[in-house]
Scaffold this motif. Sequence first.
Motif, mmCIF file in Angstrom:
data_model
loop_
_atom_site.group_PDB
_atom_site.id
_atom_site.type_symbol
_atom_site.label_atom_id
_atom_site.label_comp_id
_atom_site.label_asym_id
_atom_site.label_seq_id
_atom_site.Cartn_x
_atom_site.Cartn_y
_atom_site.Cartn_z
ATOM 1 N N PHE A 189 0.832 -1.200 0.000
ATOM 2 C CA PHE A 189 0.000 0.000 0.000
ATOM 3 C C PHE A 189 0.871 1.257 0.000
ATOM 4 C CE2 PHE A 189 -2.025 3.447 2.390
ATOM 5 C CZ PHE A 189 -3.164 3.640 1.637
ATOM 6 N N ILE A 190 1.880 1.272 0.856
ATOM 7 C CA ILE A 190 2.757 2.444 0.956
ATOM 8 C C ILE A 190 3.575 2.606 -0.315
ATOM 9 C CG2 ILE A 190 4.719 3.439 2.210
ATOM 10 C CD1 ILE A 190 3.569 2.139 4.745
ATOM 11 N N ARG A 191 4.085 1.498 -0.862
ATOM 12 C CA ARG A 191 4.839 1.568 -2.119
ATOM 13 C C ARG A 191 3.987 2.165 -3.232
ATOM 14 N NH1 ARG A 191 7.473 -3.198 -0.924
ATOM 15 N NH2 ARG A 191 5.761 -4.394 -1.770
ATOM 16 N N LYS A 192 2.731 1.737 -3.300
ATOM 17 C CA LYS A 192 1.833 2.252 -4.343
ATOM 18 C C LYS A 192 1.575 3.747 -4.152
ATOM 19 C CE LYS A 192 -0.496 -2.081 -5.423
ATOM 20 N NZ LYS A 192 -1.741 -2.848 -5.355
ATOM 21 N N ARG A 193 1.442 4.206 -2.903
ATOM 22 C CA ARG A 193 1.222 5.634 -2.661
ATOM 23 C C ARG A 193 2.451 6.438 -3.069
ATOM 24 N NH1 ARG A 193 -2.451 3.027 -2.285
ATOM 25 N NH2 ARG A 193 -2.552 3.852 -4.355
ATOM 26 N N ILE A 194 3.632 5.940 -2.730
ATOM 27 C CA ILE A 194 4.869 6.628 -3.111
ATOM 28 C C ILE A 194 4.972 6.711 -4.625
ATOM 29 C CG2 ILE A 194 7.394 6.447 -3.095
ATOM 30 C CD1 ILE A 194 7.103 5.290 -0.224
ATOM 31 N N THR A 195 4.649 5.608 -5.300
ATOM 32 C CA THR A 195 4.691 5.594 -6.761
ATOM 33 C C THR A 195 3.694 6.584 -7.343
ATOM 34 O OG1 THR A 195 5.404 3.291 -6.773
ATOM 35 C CG2 THR A 195 4.445 4.126 -8.810
ATOM 36 N N SER A 196 2.503 6.656 -6.760
ATOM 37 C CA SER A 196 1.495 7.588 -7.291
ATOM 38 C C SER A 196 1.947 9.032 -7.113
ATOM 39 C CB SER A 196 0.129 7.348 -6.652
ATOM 40 O OG SER A 196 0.105 7.760 -5.298
ATOM 41 N N PHE A 197 2.614 9.346 -5.991
ATOM 42 C CA PHE A 197 3.150 10.694 -5.817
ATOM 43 C C PHE A 197 4.257 10.965 -6.820
ATOM 44 C CE2 PHE A 197 1.030 10.832 -1.682
ATOM 45 C CZ PHE A 197 0.643 12.160 -1.632
ATOM 46 N N ARG A 198 5.087 9.971 -7.101
ATOM 47 C CA ARG A 198 6.160 10.142 -8.085
ATOM 48 C C ARG A 198 5.552 10.484 -9.443
ATOM 49 N NH1 ARG A 198 8.749 5.186 -8.239
ATOM 50 N NH2 ARG A 198 9.518 5.634 -6.169
ATOM 51 N N TYR A 199 4.485 9.774 -9.834
ATOM 52 C CA TYR A 199 3.819 10.061 -11.109
ATOM 53 C C TYR A 199 3.233 11.475 -11.115
ATOM 54 C CZ TYR A 199 4.074 5.066 -12.223
ATOM 55 O OH TYR A 199 4.508 3.795 -12.491
ATOM 56 N N ALA A 200 2.657 11.880 -9.990
ATOM 57 C CA ALA A 200 2.073 13.226 -9.918
ATOM 58 C C ALA A 200 3.148 14.298 -10.076
ATOM 59 C CB ALA A 200 1.325 13.410 -8.594
ATOM 60 N N PHE A 201 4.297 14.105 -9.432
ATOM 61 C CA PHE A 201 5.385 15.081 -9.568
ATOM 62 C C PHE A 201 5.955 15.075 -10.989
ATOM 63 C CE2 PHE A 201 5.517 14.936 -4.859
ATOM 64 C CZ PHE A 201 5.381 16.296 -4.627
ATOM 65 N N GLN A 202 5.963 13.915 -11.628
ATOM 66 C CA GLN A 202 6.381 13.862 -13.035
ATOM 67 C C GLN A 202 5.402 14.652 -13.892
ATOM 68 O OE1 GLN A 202 6.645 9.674 -13.924
ATOM 69 N NE2 GLN A 202 8.681 9.474 -13.007
ATOM 70 N N GLY A 203 4.114 14.570 -13.561
ATOM 71 C CA GLY A 203 3.102 15.341 -14.274
ATOM 72 C C GLY A 203 3.300 16.832 -14.110
ATOM 73 N N ILE A 204 3.642 17.263 -12.902
ATOM 74 C CA ILE A 204 3.909 18.684 -12.668
ATOM 75 C C ILE A 204 5.100 19.138 -13.501
ATOM 76 C CG2 ILE A 204 4.696 20.368 -10.945
ATOM 77 C CD1 ILE A 204 3.020 18.764 -8.875
ATOM 78 N N ALA A 205 6.152 18.328 -13.515
ATOM 79 C CA ALA A 205 7.340 18.675 -14.307
ATOM 80 C C ALA A 205 6.989 18.762 -15.791
ATOM 81 C CB ALA A 205 8.445 17.644 -14.077
ATOM 82 N N THR A 206 6.206 17.807 -16.276
ATOM 83 C CA THR A 206 5.783 17.813 -17.681
ATOM 84 C C THR A 206 4.955 19.056 -17.981
ATOM 85 O OG1 THR A 206 5.796 15.405 -17.777
ATOM 86 C CG2 THR A 206 4.480 16.546 -19.439
ATOM 87 N N LEU A 207 4.057 19.414 -17.074
ATOM 88 C CA LEU A 207 3.212 20.595 -17.270
ATOM 89 C C LEU A 207 4.062 21.845 -17.491
ATOM 90 C CD1 LEU A 207 0.306 21.833 -17.216
ATOM 91 C CD2 LEU A 207 0.712 22.232 -14.772
ATOM 92 N N PHE A 208 5.049 22.061 -16.628
ATOM 93 C CA PHE A 208 5.855 23.274 -16.746
ATOM 94 C C PHE A 208 6.867 23.207 -17.878
ATOM 95 C CE2 PHE A 208 4.354 23.715 -12.336
ATOM 96 C CZ PHE A 208 3.709 24.933 -12.496
ATOM 97 N N ARG A 209 7.292 22.008 -18.220
ATOM 98 C CA ARG A 209 8.269 21.851 -19.303
ATOM 99 C C ARG A 209 7.616 21.988 -20.677
ATOM 100 N NH1 ARG A 209 10.132 17.407 -17.504
ATOM 101 N NH2 ARG A 209 8.806 16.050 -18.747
ATOM 102 N N GLU A 210 6.381 21.517 -20.820
ATOM 103 C CA GLU A 210 5.765 21.413 -22.141
ATOM 104 C C GLU A 210 4.600 22.363 -22.381
ATOM 105 O OE1 GLU A 210 4.785 17.322 -22.939
ATOM 106 O OE2 GLU A 210 6.808 16.634 -22.451
#
Length: 122
Positions: A4-25
């Motif tokens: 459960f915790i691993r999945k939450r950490i992974t979901s936050f990682r994806y969200a931060f990747q989305g933020i980076a993509t938003l500002f980059r693109e």
Amino acid sequence: MPSFIRKRITSFRYAFQGIATLFRETPNAAIHLVMAIFAILLGLFFPISATEWLAVIIVIGLVFALEAVNTSIETLSDFVTKERNESIKKVKDLAAAGVLMATIAALAVGILIFLPKIIELL
């Protein structure tokens, strides 16, 4: 570490990747970021209340959230078809309208909070 915790950490990682993509693109996200920083700097320069900070933070978050949704809709729409399609155009226009409405609301909040303080300074 539990799954459960691993999945939450992974979901936050994806969200931060989305933020980076938003500002980059997304050029508009960069413009919103500059304006958000400007509003925060104004809030630090002028003494604003906790309620005013809440309003500034909420509208900044709203604009960024809607820009992310708009960008995701545009990206998905472009993936579906590159050809002109009236239904997809309507969806993209509506998503862009959401960002525009939030941006206008953010501008109104900024004017209501900061304009009187700027006038008083002059």
